[in-house]
Scaffold this motif. Structure first.
Motif, mmCIF file in Angstrom:
data_model
loop_
_atom_site.group_PDB
_atom_site.id
_atom_site.type_symbol
_atom_site.label_atom_id
_atom_site.label_comp_id
_atom_site.label_asym_id
_atom_site.label_seq_id
_atom_site.Cartn_x
_atom_site.Cartn_y
_atom_site.Cartn_z
ATOM 1 N N GLU A 149 0.832 -1.209 0.000
ATOM 2 C CA GLU A 149 0.000 0.000 0.000
ATOM 3 C C GLU A 149 0.866 1.258 0.000
ATOM 4 O OE1 GLU A 149 -3.640 -0.697 2.863
ATOM 5 O OE2 GLU A 149 -1.990 -2.026 3.393
ATOM 6 N N LYS A 150 1.986 1.215 0.737
ATOM 7 C CA LYS A 150 2.844 2.391 0.834
ATOM 8 C C LYS A 150 3.581 2.660 -0.484
ATOM 9 C CE LYS A 150 4.645 5.728 3.363
ATOM 10 N NZ LYS A 150 3.781 6.721 4.027
ATOM 11 N N ILE A 151 4.154 1.599 -1.066
ATOM 12 C CA ILE A 151 4.958 1.835 -2.268
ATOM 13 C C ILE A 151 4.089 2.051 -3.508
ATOM 14 C CG2 ILE A 151 7.026 0.670 -1.417
ATOM 15 C CD1 ILE A 151 6.274 -1.724 -3.183
ATOM 16 N N ALA A 152 2.770 1.898 -3.342
ATOM 17 C CA ALA A 152 1.873 2.252 -4.449
ATOM 18 C C ALA A 152 1.826 3.766 -4.606
ATOM 19 C CB ALA A 152 0.473 1.716 -4.187
ATOM 20 N N GLU A 153 2.035 4.477 -3.492
ATOM 21 C CA GLU A 153 1.886 5.938 -3.494
ATOM 22 C C GLU A 153 2.931 6.578 -4.402
ATOM 23 O OE1 GLU A 153 2.032 7.210 0.587
ATOM 24 O OE2 GLU A 153 0.299 5.981 1.135
ATOM 25 N N GLY A 154 2.458 7.512 -5.202
ATOM 26 C CA GLY A 154 3.368 8.249 -6.077
ATOM 27 C C GLY A 154 3.594 7.581 -7.418
ATOM 28 N N ARG A 155 3.075 6.365 -7.604
ATOM 29 C CA ARG A 155 3.258 5.689 -8.885
ATOM 30 C C ARG A 155 2.336 6.259 -9.956
ATOM 31 N NH1 ARG A 155 5.100 -0.330 -8.867
ATOM 32 N NH2 ARG A 155 6.455 -0.325 -7.059
ATOM 33 N N ASP A 156 2.697 5.980 -11.222
ATOM 34 C CA ASP A 156 1.759 6.288 -12.299
ATOM 35 C C ASP A 156 0.884 5.051 -12.523
ATOM 36 O OD1 ASP A 156 3.383 4.514 -13.603
ATOM 37 O OD2 ASP A 156 4.156 5.950 -15.069
ATOM 38 N N ALA A 157 -0.031 5.154 -13.473
ATOM 39 C CA ALA A 157 -1.001 4.071 -13.666
ATOM 40 C C ALA A 157 -0.323 2.765 -14.060
ATOM 41 C CB ALA A 157 -2.031 4.486 -14.713
ATOM 42 N N ASP A 158 0.655 2.836 -14.984
ATOM 43 C CA ASP A 158 1.342 1.607 -15.391
ATOM 44 C C ASP A 158 2.064 0.966 -14.207
ATOM 45 O OD1 ASP A 158 0.529 1.647 -18.021
ATOM 46 O OD2 ASP A 158 2.237 2.859 -18.688
ATOM 47 N N GLY A 159 2.667 1.827 -13.405
ATOM 48 C CA GLY A 159 3.398 1.326 -12.238
ATOM 49 C C GLY A 159 2.468 0.647 -11.250
ATOM 50 N N LEU A 160 1.272 1.197 -11.073
ATOM 51 C CA LEU A 160 0.336 0.575 -10.141
ATOM 52 C C LEU A 160 -0.151 -0.769 -10.696
ATOM 53 C CD1 LEU A 160 -1.134 0.854 -7.420
ATOM 54 C CD2 LEU A 160 -3.142 1.481 -8.738
ATOM 55 N N ALA A 161 -0.391 -0.830 -12.002
ATOM 56 C CA ALA A 161 -0.836 -2.098 -12.596
ATOM 57 C C ALA A 161 0.227 -3.178 -12.383
ATOM 58 C CB ALA A 161 -1.137 -1.914 -14.082
ATOM 59 N N ARG A 162 1.503 -2.797 -12.540
ATOM 60 C CA ARG A 162 2.583 -3.776 -12.322
ATOM 61 C C ARG A 162 2.605 -4.242 -10.876
ATOM 62 N NH1 ARG A 162 5.800 -0.455 -15.087
ATOM 63 N NH2 ARG A 162 6.857 0.228 -13.185
ATOM 64 N N LEU A 163 2.425 -3.310 -9.951
ATOM 65 C CA LEU A 163 2.422 -3.672 -8.531
ATOM 66 C C LEU A 163 1.216 -4.557 -8.210
ATOM 67 C CD1 LEU A 163 3.801 -3.237 -5.755
ATOM 68 C CD2 LEU A 163 2.274 -1.285 -5.425
ATOM 69 N N ALA A 164 0.050 -4.166 -8.729
ATOM 70 C CA ALA A 164 -1.172 -4.941 -8.470
ATOM 71 C C ALA A 164 -1.014 -6.370 -8.975
ATOM 72 C CB ALA A 164 -2.371 -4.275 -9.140
ATOM 73 N N ALA A 165 -0.296 -6.527 -10.087
ATOM 74 C CA ALA A 165 -0.085 -7.861 -10.651
ATOM 75 C C ALA A 165 0.769 -8.727 -9.741
ATOM 76 C CB ALA A 165 0.562 -7.745 -12.028
ATOM 77 N N ARG A 166 1.380 -8.100 -8.719
ATOM 78 C CA ARG A 166 2.241 -8.853 -7.802
ATOM 79 C C ARG A 166 1.731 -8.826 -6.361
ATOM 80 N NH1 ARG A 166 4.270 -7.157 -12.173
ATOM 81 N NH2 ARG A 166 5.891 -8.317 -13.278
ATOM 82 N N VAL A 167 0.465 -8.470 -6.178
ATOM 83 C CA VAL A 167 -0.127 -8.528 -4.835
ATOM 84 C C VAL A 167 -0.216 -9.986 -4.387
ATOM 85 C CG1 VAL A 167 -2.288 -8.219 -3.566
ATOM 86 C CG2 VAL A 167 -1.389 -6.361 -4.975
ATOM 87 N N SER A 168 -0.626 -10.837 -5.311
ATOM 88 C CA SER A 168 -0.674 -12.276 -5.051
ATOM 89 C C SER A 168 -0.452 -12.958 -6.396
ATOM 90 C CB SER A 168 -2.032 -12.662 -4.459
ATOM 91 O OG SER A 168 -2.080 -14.053 -4.210
#
Lengths: 175, 527
Positions: free
Chosen positions: B213-232
């Motif tokens: 949740e913390k490292i999601a902050e400040g990302r752009d949309a592509d960056g968040l999609a990449r992070l979300a793809a690695r939640v589980s």
């Protein structure tokens, strides 16, 4: 029971059936793994896998090594339940701070000489998570590492190749 | 909850003395939003419980002002309701909802550990997500806490957590984990047992908390999609799907129809792959190795097909803001249709063999029984709920495109045991096969990605049916179009507590199969 036998007979031994172009590579790498495990580890390489904070993607591919397509046990590679029985730690990351001490202890419990293979982008570099208040990042930030397998997640074939490189390059003397 | 029922609920709230107002919900559709007086937060939950609403998640947000915003999502009959309350940062506290909804317990403790928000009458004062990684007066999700945290040389083990104890002749404890014997994720289980029988199981998770949740902050949309793809990792499609839909709602961006349908193709493929793997693993845990090899064979074939069509064995990073990153051609469509046909045939043969194996039945039937009342009370989701008589599926109850154009059958059993959870999975594979056939047959033509335009100061909510069950994502963009808040709620959050209940009176050696039958994600819960 007859149905089971029928099914088994119809499926046949798929490990030798080479259904895709991945197979020849697997057979070659597998044969080399088997030969090196034979020379260096008396025919049996015991691996303790440690998930030190991964998203579980790497675990799925490590599990796949046991499916009948890869069947790594035939190359002498075994997954064991205790680090005390292990020649190698296969560690996925990033190492979460909450797993840091557990990982150190697993490392200390593994008898020398031991090999540590950091798996996945996160294990190798910290990946998408990097270092933050809750993550130590790469496995090498916490324990000494002998090799890395890149990939997000690495495929079973990548993993097997990584295991081969690690035992090849580790300077283990033939027994 | 129809419009009438919603009005009746609002009247009930007013009669119960809850001060609230309905607020406009741009981006938070399909949920209707009620702003509630924080002092009435607990009373609100009481009224929701009384009206048989289901608790579907709770999270907080630090907008940078003088208050924190707490949000709780509720559902009834496919209608969603989002309650929110603002609490002063100086003394952030409000009543607990887990008194009425035990499934919200860990979400409230997570919120307390990460924001320092106190749930005044919370029944369990122990920390949850926080181990020893940061101090008890540090709150990582507050905006003034740096993502890098504060210097620590080494994080010690968390040995001071107080587990439930029991005394008496013959009662003993079995501590398991965080590192487990198999190739699975880390977490701790504390058993109290008498002889072989489990008296009590307590879960202690949080080991793979890595600051998502913390490292999601400040990302752009592509960056968040990449992070979300690695939640589980096993839900890489599901979480990326939800995060992208939430971002697109915030941006009011229309996704091309072909992309919408391809996303569903990937989501159904992910469901099939995981169910195949789970069935194999359940059978492995009762030593029916034939089943393990057969189902893991099918799973491997399925993953290889995903690799050849979508370029990744898990289809990771293939769902992107605005659409999908990969298109399929006619021959790939035909190949997938042929695979579905073959899988159907295989499933029929294998399930006939499974039904014919009394030794397997003996191990799975009545094992790990979860009572339908308990399943409902905990707010369980997905196959865990559906095996215990809870008839829910977002794809049917609150259909989002393209499921609003498809008929989704929902298999439901009432037995609530491991066998029922296996059966639900097997039937869901069949349902997914049908859906895939329709998705492929009716796949619209056209582009697969709309160009992304970051919104300013907007929020979005997505609720989809992941393979484990209802999955939600909340996204808020700041004024510069960067992510200010991301909260993914994996279905595992509501299914993990069920394991503590369904293991009662089972024997310790059946724990692995009970655990596998639930198969909660550690990473998806710990975040």
């Amino acid at each position: 029971m007859l149905r089971i036998l029928g099914k088994i007979q119809r499926i046949g031994v798929i490990t030798e059936a080479a259904p895709t172009d991945l197979e020849p590579a697997l057979t070659q790498i597998g044969a080399r793994v088997k030969a090196r495990v034979g020379e260096l580890f008396a025919g049996s390489l015991a691996i303790r896998q440690v998930d030190a904070g991964s998203c579980n993607g790497c675990e799925l591919e490590i599990q796949a090594l046991a499916n009948p397509y890869y069947g790594v046990e035939r190359f002498g590679v075994h997954f064991v339940a205790s680090p005390r029985h292990a020649d190698m730690l296969l560690v996925t990351g990033p190492v979460s701070r909450h797993m840091e001490e557990a990982l150190r202890r697993a490392y200390d419990c593994t008898p020398n000489p031991k090999l540590v293979l950091a798996v996945g982008e996160c294990g190798a570099t910290g990946g998408e998570f990097g270092v933050n208040y809750a993550s130590c990042g790469a496995v090498a930030n916490v324990i000494p590492v002998d090799g890395v397998v890149r990939g997000c997640p690495p495929t079973p074939l990548d993993l097997l190749r990584g295991i081969l490189e690690a035992i090849d390059g580790a300077g283990v003397k033939p027994r | 909850m129809t419009a009438d029922a919603f009005d009746a609920f609002k009247q009930g709230l007013a009669a119960g003395g809850v001060a609230f107002e309905e607020v406009a919900s741009n981006g938070l559709d399909p949920a209707r939003v009620l702003r509630v007086n924080p002092e009435h937060w607990g009373q609100f939950a009481f009224e929701a419980k009384r009206r048989e609403l289901r608790h579907a998640g709770l999270w907080a947000d630090d907008g940078g002002g003088a208050t924190f915003t707490i949000r709780a999502l509720f559902e009834k009959q496919g209608r969603y309701l989002l309650a929110q309350a603002d609490v002063e940062k100086g003394r952030p506290s409000l009543p607990s909802q887990s008194v009425h909804f035990p499934g919200a317990d860990r979400l409230e403790r997570h919120t307390r550990d990460l924001y320092g928000i106190v749930f005044t009458d919370h029944p369990d004062p122990r920390r949850w997500t926080r181990h020893q990684g940061w101090d008890d007066d540090e709150f990582p999700l507050r905006k003034d806490f740096p993502a890098a945290g504060f210097a620590h040389d080494r994080t010690p083990a968390d040995h001071l957590y107080k587990f439930t104890a029991a005394h008496g002749s013959g009662v003993y404890e079995i501590p398991v984990g965080p590192i487990h014997a198999g190739v699975i994720e880390p977490g701790h289980f504390r058993f109290l047992a008498v002889g072989e029988t489990v008296l009590n199981l307590e879960e202690r998770l949080g080991y793979v908390h890595k600051g998502i949740e913390k490292i999601a902050e400040g990302r752009d949309a592509d960056g968040l999609a990449r992070l979300a793809a690695r939640v589980s990792g096993d839900t890489t499609v599901g979480h990326a799907y939800a995060a992208c839909v939430a971002m697109e709602k915030a941006a009011a961006l229309a996704v091309p129809p072909r992309a919408v349908w391809l996303r569903a193709v990937m989501a159904e493929r992910e469901r099939v792959a995981n169910h195949l793997g789970d069935i194999g693993a359940i059978l492995n845990d009762v030593a029916f190795t034939f089943g393990f090899y057969q189902f893991s064979r099918l799973r491997e074939q399925w993953q290889r097909a995903s690799q050849s069509v979508f370029g990744h064995r898990f289809m990771m990073d293939r769902i992107v803001p605005g659409g999908v990153a990969v298109d399929i051609d006619q021959s790939q469509r035909q190949q997938m249709s042929a695979d579905i046909h073959a899988l159907r045939r295989e499933m029929k043969t294998l399930m006939a063999i499974y039904d014919d194996a009394p030794s397997v039945e003996d191990r799975l039937v009545t094992t790990g029984h979860l009572d339908p009342t308990r399943a409902r009370e905990l707010g369980t989701l997905g196959y865990v709920a559906r095996a215990s008589g809870v008839d829910i599926d977002v794809r049917r109850d609150a259909p989002y495109p393209p499921y609003d154009r498809l008929a989704v059958k929902v298999p439901v059993y009432r037995y609530g045991d491991v066998a029922a959870r296996l059966r639900v999975r097997a039937e869901e594979i069949a349902v997914s096969c049908e859906l895939l056939e329709q998705l492929l047959e009716r796949l619209p033509d056209g582009p697969v990605r709309a160009s992304w335009r970051p919104p300013a100061a907007a929020e979005g909510l997505a609720i989809i049916e992941g393979w484990r069950g209802e999955l939600m994502a909340y996204v808020r963009f700041d004024a510069d179009g960067r992510i200010a808040r991301y909260f993914p709620r994996d279905p595992s959050v509501f299914n993990w507590p069920a394991l503590e209940h369904l293991i009662h009176d089972n024997i310790v050696p059946d724990f692995p199969v009970c655990n596998k039958s639930v198969n909660g994600s550690y990473s998806g819960s710990d975040l």
